[in-house]
Design a protein around this motif. Structure first.
Motif, PDB file in Angstrom:
ATOM      1  N   GLY A  16     -15.571  -2.285   1.293  1.00  0.00           N
ATOM      2  CA  GLY A  16     -14.660  -3.375   1.617  1.00  0.00           C
ATOM      3  C   GLY A  16     -15.132  -4.727   1.124  1.00  0.00           C
ATOM      4  O   GLY A  16     -14.574  -5.756   1.487  1.00  0.00           O
TER       5      GLY A  16
ATOM      6  N   ARG B 260      -9.263   0.683  -7.079  1.00  0.00           N
ATOM      7  CA  ARG B 260     -10.506   1.455  -7.211  1.00  0.00           C
ATOM      8  C   ARG B 260     -10.540   2.155  -8.572  1.00  0.00           C
ATOM      9  O   ARG B 260     -11.564   2.170  -9.250  1.00  0.00           O
TER      10      ARG B 260
ATOM     11  N   SER C 164       0.815  -1.210   0.000  1.00  0.00           N
ATOM     12  CA  SER C 164       0.000   0.000   0.000  1.00  0.00           C
ATOM     13  C   SER C 164       0.855   1.270   0.000  1.00  0.00           C
ATOM     14  O   SER C 164       0.347   2.346  -0.249  1.00  0.00           O
TER      15      SER C 164
ATOM     16  N   TYR D  14     -14.737  -6.607  -1.543  1.00  0.00           N
ATOM     17  CA  TYR D  14     -13.914  -6.730  -2.747  1.00  0.00           C
ATOM     18  C   TYR D  14     -14.353  -7.873  -3.655  1.00  0.00           C
ATOM     19  O   TYR D  14     -14.348  -7.736  -4.867  1.00  0.00           O
TER      20      TYR D  14
ATOM     21  N   PRO E  64      -7.097  -5.428  -1.461  1.00  0.00           N
ATOM     22  CA  PRO E  64      -6.266  -4.528  -0.652  1.00  0.00           C
ATOM     23  C   PRO E  64      -6.236  -4.997   0.800  1.00  0.00           C
ATOM     24  O   PRO E  64      -7.177  -5.603   1.267  1.00  0.00           O
TER      25      PRO E  64
ATOM     26  N   TYR F 263      -1.916   1.046  -3.676  1.00  0.00           N
ATOM     27  CA  TYR F 263      -2.480  -0.174  -4.248  1.00  0.00           C
ATOM     28  C   TYR F 263      -4.012  -0.186  -4.173  1.00  0.00           C
ATOM     29  O   TYR F 263      -4.688  -0.478  -5.163  1.00  0.00           O
ATOM     30  N   THR F 264      -4.556   0.168  -3.025  1.00  0.00           N
ATOM     31  CA  THR F 264      -6.009   0.204  -2.879  1.00  0.00           C
ATOM     32  C   THR F 264      -6.616   1.212  -3.835  1.00  0.00           C
ATOM     33  O   THR F 264      -7.614   0.921  -4.507  1.00  0.00           O
TER      34      THR F 264
END
Length: 182
Positions: free
Chosen positions: A131, A71, A30, A133, A181, A66-67
């Protein structure tokens, strides 16, 4: 078969888990950002060049962790799917059913599948933000399936756009599902 004793089972389990842990350690962290993050992330996809190209076409990707990159990948998938539906609609609306009924039916199938995919994928960003995912991954998968079905129908006017949607959404699904993530 020879019984190798009580150590055999733990060694078998370790032989399966070690490659899994090594693969996950190669996934971007991240803290990484920029071109290195894009390339490292896309290196774990099936269509690396398309993944890199699409992410690098959006300036936000260079500043994202990374997250954030995942997105953005969802948002880019939504945009690609919407743009492809618009293109298909325009071509479909200008094609006469009577001129080539078989082609018209194939175009209609593409249109209907993309129309449904646009509805489904539009929910992916909200699910990601909550969250969820894997649920977001499933919504992106609708676009991937629409592209696959349209591609296999053989409408020549849609090949290039379909390939792009098919490959990029495939990669986003894979990035979201097994490597969400942290």
């Amino acid at each position: 078969m020879v019984n190798q004793g009580p150590i055999s089972l733990p060694l078998t389990i370790l032989s399966v888990l070690i490659p899994f842990f090594l693969m996950n350690s190669c996934i971007a962290t991240s803290e990484e950002k920029g071109t290195a993050l894009i390339r490292k992330t896309c290196n774990h996809t099936m269509y690396e060049k398309i993944c890199i190209s699409i992410f690098e076409s959006d300036p936000r990707s260079f500043k994202a962790n990374y997250t954030g990159l995942l997105r953005i990948g969802i948002e880019l998938s939504v945009s690609l799917t919407n743009d492809t539906l618009s293109y298909i609609s325009k071509v479909f609306d200008n094609t006469s059913e009577t001129s080539n009924h078989t082609l018209w039916l194939k175009m209609k199938g593409c249109h209907d599948n993309y129309d449904f995919a646009v509805f489904e994928i539009s929910q992916a960003t909200d699910l990601f933000d909550k969250g969820l995912y894997r649920d977001a991954s499933r919504k992106v998968a609708f676009a991937n399936e629409a592209a696959f079905l349209c591609r296999t129908s053989g409408v020549p006017q849609f090949v290039e756009r379909n390939n792009k949607v098919d490959k990029f959404t495939h990669d986003i699904v894979l990035l979201l599902y097994p490597n969400p993530p942290k």
